[in-house]
Motif scaffolding. Structure first.
Motif, PDB file in Angstrom:
ATOM      1  N   GLY A  95      -5.905  47.406  74.022  1.00 50.59           N
ATOM      2  CA  GLY A  95      -7.269  47.513  73.538  1.00 50.59           C
ATOM      3  C   GLY A  95      -7.516  46.845  72.205  1.00 50.59           C
ATOM      4  N   CYS A  96      -6.568  46.048  71.755  1.00 51.35           N
ATOM      5  CA  CYS A  96      -6.682  45.382  70.455  1.00 51.35           C
ATOM      6  C   CYS A  96      -6.533  43.874  70.616  1.00 51.35           C
ATOM      7  CB  CYS A  96      -5.598  45.889  69.512  1.00 51.35           C
ATOM      8  SG  CYS A  96      -5.694  47.646  69.162  1.00 51.35           S
ATOM      9  N   VAL A  97      -7.058  43.165  69.621  1.00 48.55           N
ATOM     10  CA  VAL A  97      -6.942  41.707  69.572  1.00 48.55           C
ATOM     11  C   VAL A  97      -6.234  41.368  68.271  1.00 48.55           C
ATOM     12  CG1 VAL A  97      -8.201  39.530  69.552  1.00 48.55           C
ATOM     13  CG2 VAL A  97      -9.100  41.482  70.861  1.00 48.55           C
ATOM     14  N   PHE A  98      -5.098  40.673  68.391  1.00 54.52           N
ATOM     15  CA  PHE A  98      -4.284  40.340  67.230  1.00 54.52           C
ATOM     16  C   PHE A  98      -4.141  38.829  67.103  1.00 54.52           C
ATOM     17  CE2 PHE A  98      -2.492  44.195  69.226  1.00 54.52           C
ATOM     18  CZ  PHE A  98      -2.593  45.100  68.193  1.00 54.52           C
ATOM     19  N   PRO A  99      -4.260  38.264  65.907  1.00 56.41           N
ATOM     20  CA  PRO A  99      -3.883  36.859  65.733  1.00 56.41           C
ATOM     21  C   PRO A  99      -2.411  36.706  66.123  1.00 56.41           C
ATOM     22  CG  PRO A  99      -5.069  37.668  63.809  1.00 56.41           C
ATOM     23  CD  PRO A  99      -4.754  38.865  64.670  1.00 56.41           C
ATOM     24  N   HIS A 100      -2.078  35.589  66.714  1.00 52.69           N
ATOM     25  CA  HIS A 100      -0.722  35.391  67.249  1.00 52.69           C
ATOM     26  C   HIS A 100       0.377  35.591  66.210  1.00 52.69           C
ATOM     27  CE1 HIS A 100       0.413  31.529  65.380  1.00 52.69           C
ATOM     28  NE2 HIS A 100      -0.896  31.355  65.328  1.00 52.69           N
ATOM     29  N   ASP A 101       0.075  35.361  64.954  1.00 51.17           N
ATOM     30  CA  ASP A 101       1.098  35.468  63.909  1.00 51.17           C
ATOM     31  C   ASP A 101       1.014  36.778  63.124  1.00 51.17           C
ATOM     32  OD1 ASP A 101      -1.334  34.801  62.765  1.00 51.17           O
ATOM     33  OD2 ASP A 101      -0.484  33.355  61.359  1.00 51.17           O
ATOM     34  N   LYS A 102       0.220  37.724  63.637  1.00 48.20           N
ATOM     35  CA  LYS A 102       0.062  39.008  62.938  1.00 48.20           C
ATOM     36  C   LYS A 102       0.280  40.178  63.886  1.00 48.20           C
ATOM     37  CE  LYS A 102      -2.375  37.366  59.064  1.00 48.20           C
ATOM     38  NZ  LYS A 102      -1.508  36.294  58.776  1.00 48.20           N
ATOM     39  N   VAL A 103       1.153  39.995  64.871  1.00 47.28           N
ATOM     40  CA  VAL A 103       1.402  41.031  65.869  1.00 47.28           C
ATOM     41  C   VAL A 103       2.900  41.187  66.094  1.00 47.28           C
ATOM     42  CG1 VAL A 103       1.203  39.418  67.815  1.00 47.28           C
ATOM     43  CG2 VAL A 103       0.765  41.858  68.182  1.00 47.28           C
ATOM     44  N   CYS A 104       3.298  42.415  66.378  1.00 46.82           N
ATOM     45  CA  CYS A 104       4.686  42.685  66.753  1.00 46.82           C
ATOM     46  C   CYS A 104       4.662  43.787  67.814  1.00 46.82           C
ATOM     47  CB  CYS A 104       5.530  43.097  65.551  1.00 46.82           C
ATOM     48  SG  CYS A 104       5.020  44.647  64.788  1.00 46.82           S
ATOM     49  N   ARG A 105       5.809  44.018  68.371  1.00 41.75           N
ATOM     50  CA  ARG A 105       5.914  45.074  69.376  1.00 41.75           C
ATOM     51  C   ARG A 105       6.797  46.178  68.826  1.00 41.75           C
ATOM     52  NH1 ARG A 105       7.161  44.275  75.806  1.00 41.75           N
ATOM     53  NH2 ARG A 105       6.451  46.353  76.391  1.00 41.75           N
ATOM     54  N   ASP A 106       6.288  47.381  68.862  1.00 43.46           N
ATOM     55  CA  ASP A 106       7.036  48.536  68.387  1.00 43.46           C
ATOM     56  C   ASP A 106       8.213  48.766  69.332  1.00 43.46           C
ATOM     57  OD1 ASP A 106       7.816  51.416  68.202  1.00 43.46           O
ATOM     58  OD2 ASP A 106       6.202  51.469  66.724  1.00 43.46           O
ATOM     59  N   THR A 107       9.411  48.727  68.809  1.00 44.38           N
ATOM     60  CA  THR A 107      10.602  48.851  69.656  1.00 44.38           C
ATOM     61  C   THR A 107      10.777  50.250  70.234  1.00 44.38           C
ATOM     62  OG1 THR A 107      11.957  49.238  67.686  1.00 44.38           O
ATOM     63  CG2 THR A 107      11.857  46.983  68.530  1.00 44.38           C
TER      64      THR A 107
END
Length: 118
Positions: A95-107
């Motif tokens: 449900g969110c939109v993130f710039p490609h260089d400002k996103v990570c995945r919570d492990t």
């Protein structure tokens, strides 16, 4: 192809397809395991090859064939982003939109989230 099997050659083909596309708004469906890597690859060349385009890379935590899939919701969010976002490459998940260089995945949770400010 499973996203874990995507190669640099696959990403290069996708990059070339985005550059050649007539549309200024591009939706890329992608498996979640390497979605950020592909978005980053596209984002790294966006300004050089297709600076006028909006690209949204979207996936789902549960496959589309499942009854409780989030695929439809995430694609809907991506369509909204395509309509409103400035040119660039974005990840549309949870449900969110993130710039490609400002996103990570919570492990721990597997959810996509903004990169923590330094």
């Amino acid at each position: 192809k499973d996203s874990q099997e995507i190669t640099s050659e696959d990403r290069q083909l996708l990059l070339e397809s985005c550059a050649k596309a007539r549309s200024s708004k591009i939706l890329v469906t992608h498996g979640t395991d390497t979605l950020i890597e592909t978005a980053s690859y596209l984002g790294g060349r966006h300004a050089e090859l297709f600076p006028e385009k909006v690209v949204c890379v979207v996936g789902s935590m549960r496959p589309e064939k499942f009854v409780d899939t989030d695929a439809h919701f995430n694609v809907g969010v991506a369509f909204g982003a395509l309509s409103l976002a400035s040119p660039g490459v974005y990840v549309c998940m949870n449900g969110c939109v993130f710039p490609h260089d400002k996103v990570c995945r919570d492990t721990q949770t597997g959810l996509f989230r903004p990169v923590a400010a330094a």
